[in-house]
Design a protein around this motif. Sequence first.
Motif, PDB file in Angstrom:
ATOM      1  N   GLU B   6       0.827  -1.201   0.000  1.00  0.00           N
ATOM      2  CA  GLU B   6       0.000   0.000   0.000  1.00  0.00           C
ATOM      3  C   GLU B   6       0.863   1.254   0.000  1.00  0.00           C
ATOM      4  OE1 GLU B   6      -2.009  -3.010   2.895  1.00  0.00           O
ATOM      5  OE2 GLU B   6       0.001  -2.311   2.409  1.00  0.00           O
ATOM      6  N   SER B   7       0.313   2.308  -0.577  1.00  0.00           N
ATOM      7  CA  SER B   7       0.983   3.609  -0.566  1.00  0.00           C
ATOM      8  C   SER B   7      -0.076   4.692  -0.702  1.00  0.00           C
ATOM      9  CB  SER B   7       1.996   3.705  -1.712  1.00  0.00           C
ATOM     10  OG  SER B   7       1.331   3.593  -2.971  1.00  0.00           O
ATOM     11  N   GLY B   8       0.354   5.933  -0.504  1.00  0.00           N
ATOM     12  CA  GLY B   8      -0.554   7.055  -0.685  1.00  0.00           C
ATOM     13  C   GLY B   8      -1.023   7.715   0.598  1.00  0.00           C
ATOM     14  N   GLY B   9      -0.674   7.121   1.730  1.00  0.00           N
ATOM     15  CA  GLY B   9      -1.061   7.740   2.988  1.00  0.00           C
ATOM     16  C   GLY B   9      -0.294   9.031   3.235  1.00  0.00           C
ATOM     17  N   GLN B  13      -5.871  17.540   5.001  1.00  0.00           N
ATOM     18  CA  GLN B  13      -6.758  18.419   5.762  1.00  0.00           C
ATOM     19  C   GLN B  13      -8.205  17.916   5.706  1.00  0.00           C
ATOM     20  OE1 GLN B  13      -6.325  22.508   4.529  1.00  0.00           O
ATOM     21  NE2 GLN B  13      -4.510  22.773   5.816  1.00  0.00           N
ATOM     22  N   PRO B  14      -8.982  18.197   6.733  1.00  0.00           N
ATOM     23  CA  PRO B  14     -10.409  17.843   6.695  1.00  0.00           C
ATOM     24  C   PRO B  14     -11.072  18.439   5.465  1.00  0.00           C
ATOM     25  CG  PRO B  14      -9.776  18.510   8.897  1.00  0.00           C
ATOM     26  CD  PRO B  14      -8.597  18.790   8.032  1.00  0.00           C
ATOM     27  N   GLY B  15     -11.918  17.624   4.831  1.00  0.00           N
ATOM     28  CA  GLY B  15     -12.563  18.043   3.599  1.00  0.00           C
ATOM     29  C   GLY B  15     -11.765  17.733   2.349  1.00  0.00           C
ATOM     30  N   GLY B  16     -10.529  17.325   2.517  1.00  0.00           N
ATOM     31  CA  GLY B  16      -9.652  17.044   1.386  1.00  0.00           C
ATOM     32  C   GLY B  16      -9.857  15.658   0.803  1.00  0.00           C
ATOM     33  N   SER B  17      -9.041  15.348  -0.193  1.00  0.00           N
ATOM     34  CA  SER B  17      -9.112  14.070  -0.906  1.00  0.00           C
ATOM     35  C   SER B  17      -7.752  13.397  -0.922  1.00  0.00           C
ATOM     36  CB  SER B  17      -9.588  14.291  -2.346  1.00  0.00           C
ATOM     37  OG  SER B  17     -10.880  14.849  -2.391  1.00  0.00           O
ATOM     38  N   ARG B  18      -7.789  12.080  -1.134  1.00  0.00           N
ATOM     39  CA  ARG B  18      -6.550  11.308  -1.206  1.00  0.00           C
ATOM     40  C   ARG B  18      -6.862  10.028  -1.951  1.00  0.00           C
ATOM     41  NH1 ARG B  18      -1.726  13.661   0.713  1.00  0.00           N
ATOM     42  NH2 ARG B  18      -0.198  12.057   1.079  1.00  0.00           N
ATOM     43  N   ARG B  19      -5.880   9.538  -2.713  1.00  0.00           N
ATOM     44  CA  ARG B  19      -6.042   8.229  -3.333  1.00  0.00           C
ATOM     45  C   ARG B  19      -4.973   7.276  -2.814  1.00  0.00           C
ATOM     46  NH1 ARG B  19      -5.737   6.434  -9.703  1.00  0.00           N
ATOM     47  NH2 ARG B  19      -3.482   6.646  -9.294  1.00  0.00           N
ATOM     48  N   LEU B  20      -5.415   6.164  -2.282  1.00  0.00           N
ATOM     49  CA  LEU B  20      -4.513   5.107  -1.856  1.00  0.00           C
ATOM     50  C   LEU B  20      -4.356   4.099  -2.991  1.00  0.00           C
ATOM     51  CD1 LEU B  20      -5.842   4.335   1.758  1.00  0.00           C
ATOM     52  CD2 LEU B  20      -4.200   6.080   1.020  1.00  0.00           C
ATOM     53  N   THR B  78      -3.092  -3.369  -9.656  1.00  0.00           N
ATOM     54  CA  THR B  78      -3.193  -2.331  -8.642  1.00  0.00           C
ATOM     55  C   THR B  78      -4.646  -2.092  -8.214  1.00  0.00           C
ATOM     56  OG1 THR B  78      -1.222  -1.231  -9.523  1.00  0.00           O
ATOM     57  CG2 THR B  78      -2.624   0.059  -8.064  1.00  0.00           C
ATOM     58  N   LEU B  79      -4.819  -1.987  -6.912  1.00  0.00           N
ATOM     59  CA  LEU B  79      -6.086  -1.668  -6.275  1.00  0.00           C
ATOM     60  C   LEU B  79      -6.015  -0.219  -5.794  1.00  0.00           C
ATOM     61  CD1 LEU B  79      -8.807  -2.818  -5.000  1.00  0.00           C
ATOM     62  CD2 LEU B  79      -7.429  -3.172  -2.922  1.00  0.00           C
ATOM     63  N   TYR B  80      -7.140   0.485  -5.874  1.00  0.00           N
ATOM     64  CA  TYR B  80      -7.180   1.886  -5.457  1.00  0.00           C
ATOM     65  C   TYR B  80      -8.310   2.129  -4.458  1.00  0.00           C
ATOM     66  CZ  TYR B  80      -4.440   2.484  -9.737  1.00  0.00           C
ATOM     67  OH  TYR B  80      -3.492   2.374 -10.720  1.00  0.00           O
ATOM     68  N   LEU B  81      -8.142   3.193  -3.680  1.00  0.00           N
ATOM     69  CA  LEU B  81      -9.228   3.703  -2.858  1.00  0.00           C
ATOM     70  C   LEU B  81      -9.183   5.226  -2.954  1.00  0.00           C
ATOM     71  CD1 LEU B  81     -11.555   2.872  -0.943  1.00  0.00           C
ATOM     72  CD2 LEU B  81      -9.993   3.359   0.957  1.00  0.00           C
ATOM     73  N   GLN B  82     -10.145   5.785  -3.666  1.00  0.00           N
ATOM     74  CA  GLN B  82     -10.275   7.237  -3.759  1.00  0.00           C
ATOM     75  C   GLN B  82     -11.137   7.724  -2.600  1.00  0.00           C
ATOM     76  OE1 GLN B  82      -8.926   9.539  -5.996  1.00  0.00           O
ATOM     77  NE2 GLN B  82      -9.830  11.048  -4.588  1.00  0.00           N
ATOM     78  N   MET B  83     -10.574   8.613  -1.810  1.00  0.00           N
ATOM     79  CA  MET B  83     -11.260   9.080  -0.604  1.00  0.00           C
ATOM     80  C   MET B  83     -11.499  10.579  -0.707  1.00  0.00           C
ATOM     81  SD  MET B  83      -9.092   6.911   2.200  1.00  0.00           S
ATOM     82  CE  MET B  83      -7.564   7.683   1.740  1.00  0.00           C
ATOM     83  N   ASN B  84     -12.748  10.977  -0.656  1.00  0.00           N
ATOM     84  CA  ASN B  84     -13.128  12.393  -0.725  1.00  0.00           C
ATOM     85  C   ASN B  84     -13.817  12.831   0.560  1.00  0.00           C
ATOM     86  OD1 ASN B  84     -12.212  12.377  -3.424  1.00  0.00           O
ATOM     87  ND2 ASN B  84     -14.250  11.812  -4.190  1.00  0.00           N
ATOM     88  N   SER B  85     -13.960  14.133   0.730  1.00  0.00           N
ATOM     89  CA  SER B  85     -14.644  14.692   1.915  1.00  0.00           C
ATOM     90  C   SER B  85     -14.127  14.048   3.200  1.00  0.00           C
ATOM     91  CB  SER B  85     -16.155  14.495   1.791  1.00  0.00           C
ATOM     92  OG  SER B  85     -16.654  15.080   0.617  1.00  0.00           O
TER      93      SER B  85
END
Lengths: 109, 113
Positions: B6-9, B13-20, B78-85
């Motif tokens: 895994e990577s991407g951590g 900030q609160p309200g932001g986005s990130r993709r693992l 590759t597996l992804y997790l797009q995290m919003n809000s």
Amino acid sequence: QAVVTQEPSLTVSPGGTVTLTCASSTGAVTSGHHPYWVQQRPGQAPTSLIYDTINRHSWTRARFSGSLLGGKAALTLSGAQPEDEADYYCLLVYSGIWVFGGGTKLTVL
Amino acid sequence: EVQLAESGGGLVQPGGSRRLSCVASGFTFSDSWMHWVRQGPGKGLVWVSQINTDGTTTTYADSVKGRFTISRDNAKNTLYLQMNSLRAEDTAVYFCVRLLSEWGQGTLLTVSS
């Protein structure tokens, strides 16, 4: 969402036997919940021990066994070793949604 | 040997986005259902999401539904997790898991201002 309940903590003597249980808020646990058991030693990533109620992975020690017992899923450890001291989590599925129990902290003492 | 990396951590900030991301090796990725599981600091394991082999079926825990999206690229293993809000309560180590049986080492996401 369903709630899965486990004993918060248990203690077993070295060489002893202990059974951890996993209950469902929706009623009896059945094979249809496909119970899994996961071990997590302190500071380490989790490791799966049991899948589909009773099946061990190739890496799972034979002293661990899974079953259904009195409407619950159960993990029995026979002949506890010091390295078995860990957190144990059960996992059940409800119509495609998986839910972990809160975990049982097992002490070998 | 199955490996899940895994990577991407990191800090968001609160309200932001990130993709693992989770790069898989040692098995036929396109044949395996995959999951994301998370663990907050000092807390238990929480199942987050699963995806079937070709990416056409996905399910989510209520706590992330509508905010997180699981996906996969079988050509890239590759597996992804797009995290919003993102919220403070999303702070956790996120684990990539094959068939709920083989686990990666996890990546830490911290949501804080």
